[in-house]
Design a protein around this motif. Structure first.
Motif, mmCIF file in Angstrom:
data_model
loop_
_atom_site.group_PDB
_atom_site.id
_atom_site.type_symbol
_atom_site.label_atom_id
_atom_site.label_comp_id
_atom_site.label_asym_id
_atom_site.label_seq_id
_atom_site.Cartn_x
_atom_site.Cartn_y
_atom_site.Cartn_z
ATOM 1 N N TYR A 117 2.186 1.145 48.566
ATOM 2 C CA TYR A 117 2.192 1.992 49.759
ATOM 3 C C TYR A 117 0.769 2.375 50.161
ATOM 4 O O TYR A 117 0.403 2.310 51.342
ATOM 5 C CB TYR A 117 3.037 3.244 49.513
ATOM 6 N N ARG A 118 -0.033 2.784 49.200
ATOM 7 C CA ARG A 118 -1.403 3.225 49.490
ATOM 8 C C ARG A 118 -2.231 2.094 50.100
ATOM 9 O O ARG A 118 -2.955 2.308 51.074
ATOM 10 C CB ARG A 118 -2.074 3.735 48.224
ATOM 11 N N VAL A 119 -2.130 0.907 49.529
ATOM 12 C CA VAL A 119 -2.886 -0.238 50.042
ATOM 13 C C VAL A 119 -2.480 -0.533 51.480
ATOM 14 O O VAL A 119 -3.328 -0.719 52.360
ATOM 15 C CB VAL A 119 -2.681 -1.479 49.145
ATOM 16 N N LEU A 120 -1.180 -0.543 51.740
ATOM 17 C CA LEU A 120 -0.712 -0.855 53.096
ATOM 18 C C LEU A 120 -0.979 0.278 54.071
ATOM 19 O O LEU A 120 -1.196 0.031 55.253
ATOM 20 C CB LEU A 120 0.760 -1.233 53.085
ATOM 21 N N ALA A 121 -0.994 1.523 53.606
ATOM 22 C CA ALA A 121 -1.327 2.635 54.500
ATOM 23 C C ALA A 121 -2.764 2.492 54.987
ATOM 24 O O ALA A 121 -3.046 2.679 56.179
ATOM 25 C CB ALA A 121 -1.134 3.971 53.786
ATOM 26 N N TYR A 122 -3.662 2.144 54.084
ATOM 27 C CA TYR A 122 -5.055 1.952 54.489
ATOM 28 C C TYR A 122 -5.213 0.725 55.380
ATOM 29 O O TYR A 122 -5.915 0.772 56.395
ATOM 30 C CB TYR A 122 -5.973 1.853 53.270
ATOM 31 N N ALA A 123 -4.563 -0.373 55.007
ATOM 32 C CA ALA A 123 -4.648 -1.584 55.830
ATOM 33 C C ALA A 123 -4.101 -1.334 57.229
ATOM 34 O O ALA A 123 -4.708 -1.745 58.231
ATOM 35 C CB ALA A 123 -3.893 -2.732 55.155
ATOM 36 N N THR A 124 -2.974 -0.645 57.313
ATOM 37 C CA THR A 124 -2.379 -0.326 58.613
ATOM 38 C C THR A 124 -3.320 0.557 59.427
ATOM 39 O O THR A 124 -3.528 0.328 60.622
ATOM 40 C CB THR A 124 -1.020 0.371 58.431
ATOM 41 N N TRP A 177 2.148 -7.184 62.073
ATOM 42 C CA TRP A 177 2.644 -7.706 60.797
ATOM 43 C C TRP A 177 2.293 -6.779 59.636
ATOM 44 O O TRP A 177 3.119 -6.548 58.743
ATOM 45 C CB TRP A 177 2.124 -9.116 60.541
ATOM 46 N N VAL A 178 1.075 -6.258 59.641
ATOM 47 C CA VAL A 178 0.678 -5.326 58.578
ATOM 48 C C VAL A 178 1.549 -4.072 58.646
ATOM 49 O O VAL A 178 2.001 -3.554 57.618
ATOM 50 C CB VAL A 178 -0.827 -4.989 58.672
ATOM 51 N N TYR A 179 1.806 -3.597 59.857
ATOM 52 C CA TYR A 179 2.653 -2.410 60.027
ATOM 53 C C TYR A 179 4.079 -2.680 59.545
ATOM 54 O O TYR A 179 4.695 -1.814 58.928
ATOM 55 C CB TYR A 179 2.647 -1.961 61.487
ATOM 56 N N LEU A 180 4.595 -3.866 59.797
ATOM 57 C CA LEU A 180 5.929 -4.221 59.328
ATOM 58 C C LEU A 180 6.002 -4.159 57.801
ATOM 59 O O LEU A 180 6.944 -3.600 57.233
ATOM 60 C CB LEU A 180 6.338 -5.609 59.822
ATOM 61 N N VAL A 181 5.011 -4.710 57.126
ATOM 62 C CA VAL A 181 4.975 -4.655 55.660
ATOM 63 C C VAL A 181 4.832 -3.207 55.199
ATOM 64 O O VAL A 181 5.457 -2.787 54.227
ATOM 65 C CB VAL A 181 3.850 -5.551 55.102
ATOM 66 N N GLN A 188 0.833 12.358 50.837
ATOM 67 C CA GLN A 188 1.979 11.815 50.105
ATOM 68 C C GLN A 188 1.590 11.402 48.685
ATOM 69 O O GLN A 188 2.346 11.617 47.739
ATOM 70 C CB GLN A 188 2.601 10.627 50.850
ATOM 71 N N THR A 189 0.413 10.804 48.534
ATOM 72 C CA THR A 189 -0.040 10.388 47.205
ATOM 73 C C THR A 189 -0.203 11.596 46.296
ATOM 74 O O THR A 189 0.229 11.581 45.139
ATOM 75 C CB THR A 189 -1.357 9.603 47.305
ATOM 76 N N THR A 190 -0.813 12.646 46.812
ATOM 77 C CA THR A 190 -0.994 13.875 46.031
ATOM 78 C C THR A 190 0.356 14.429 45.596
ATOM 79 O O THR A 190 0.540 14.818 44.433
ATOM 80 C CB THR A 190 -1.773 14.918 46.853
ATOM 81 N N GLN A 191 1.302 14.454 46.510
ATOM 82 C CA GLN A 191 2.627 14.997 46.207
ATOM 83 C C GLN A 191 3.357 14.143 45.167
ATOM 84 O O GLN A 191 3.938 14.678 44.218
ATOM 85 C CB GLN A 191 3.458 15.101 47.476
ATOM 86 N N VAL A 192 3.335 12.818 45.340
ATOM 87 C CA VAL A 192 4.045 11.942 44.402
ATOM 88 C C VAL A 192 3.404 12.030 43.012
ATOM 89 O O VAL A 192 4.115 12.110 41.997
ATOM 90 C CB VAL A 192 4.071 10.481 44.911
ATOM 91 N N LYS A 193 2.081 12.044 42.960
ATOM 92 C CA LYS A 193 1.412 12.156 41.659
ATOM 93 C C LYS A 193 1.750 13.477 40.983
ATOM 94 O O LYS A 193 1.978 13.518 39.768
ATOM 95 C CB LYS A 193 -0.107 12.030 41.824
ATOM 96 N N ARG A 194 1.800 14.545 41.756
ATOM 97 C CA ARG A 194 2.125 15.858 41.200
ATOM 98 C C ARG A 194 3.589 15.910 40.727
ATOM 99 O O ARG A 194 3.878 16.372 39.631
ATOM 100 C CB ARG A 194 1.882 16.941 42.252
ATOM 101 N N ASP A 195 4.497 15.399 41.541
ATOM 102 C CA ASP A 195 5.918 15.494 41.233
ATOM 103 C C ASP A 195 6.378 14.556 40.113
ATOM 104 O O ASP A 195 7.308 14.876 39.382
ATOM 105 C CB ASP A 195 6.757 15.219 42.480
#
Length: 116
Positions: A24-31, A63-67, A106-113
């Protein structure tokens, strides 16, 4: 009773979440990057009248957004985000710069939870 199977299942779930989070993180940055490139192209074309710009930038972003959509839904299912959080995260790839902020949040929240 042994807790080894429970710990193993918990460890396996954590690994799956960590893997989904990384994707998710990689694609969020790419998008986000491709959206900024697309924004620059649109501004150059329609505001400054630049001709002969590449037409493939919008296609690549699409295409990047679709992924990104697919991988975000995968993460949302694994961490059981509510529908509104999932939809907001999905739409973050359509507003310049927003995907970077939402990714961090989202990353902060997922890592915390989930302790990943």
């Amino acid at each position: 009773m042994s807790t080894a199977p429970q710990q193993s299942a918990s460890t396996e779930k954590t690994k799956k979440i960590a893997s989904a989070l990384l994707r998710y993180r990689v694609l969020a940055y790419a998008t986000g990057i491709w959206l900024l490139v697309l924004t620059v192209e649109v501004v150059a074309k329609y505001i400054f009248g630049v001709e002969n710009l590449p037409t493939w930038i919008a296609v690549v972003h699409g295409w990047v957004y679709l992924v990104y959509l697919i991988l975000t839904v995968d993460l949302a299912i694994k961490v059981r985000w509510p529908a509104l959080i999932t939809i907001g995260t999905l739409l973050a790839g359509t507003v310049p710069f927003l995907s970077f902020f939402v990714e961090h949040w989202q990353t902060t929240q997922v890592k915390r939870d989930f302790g990943v």
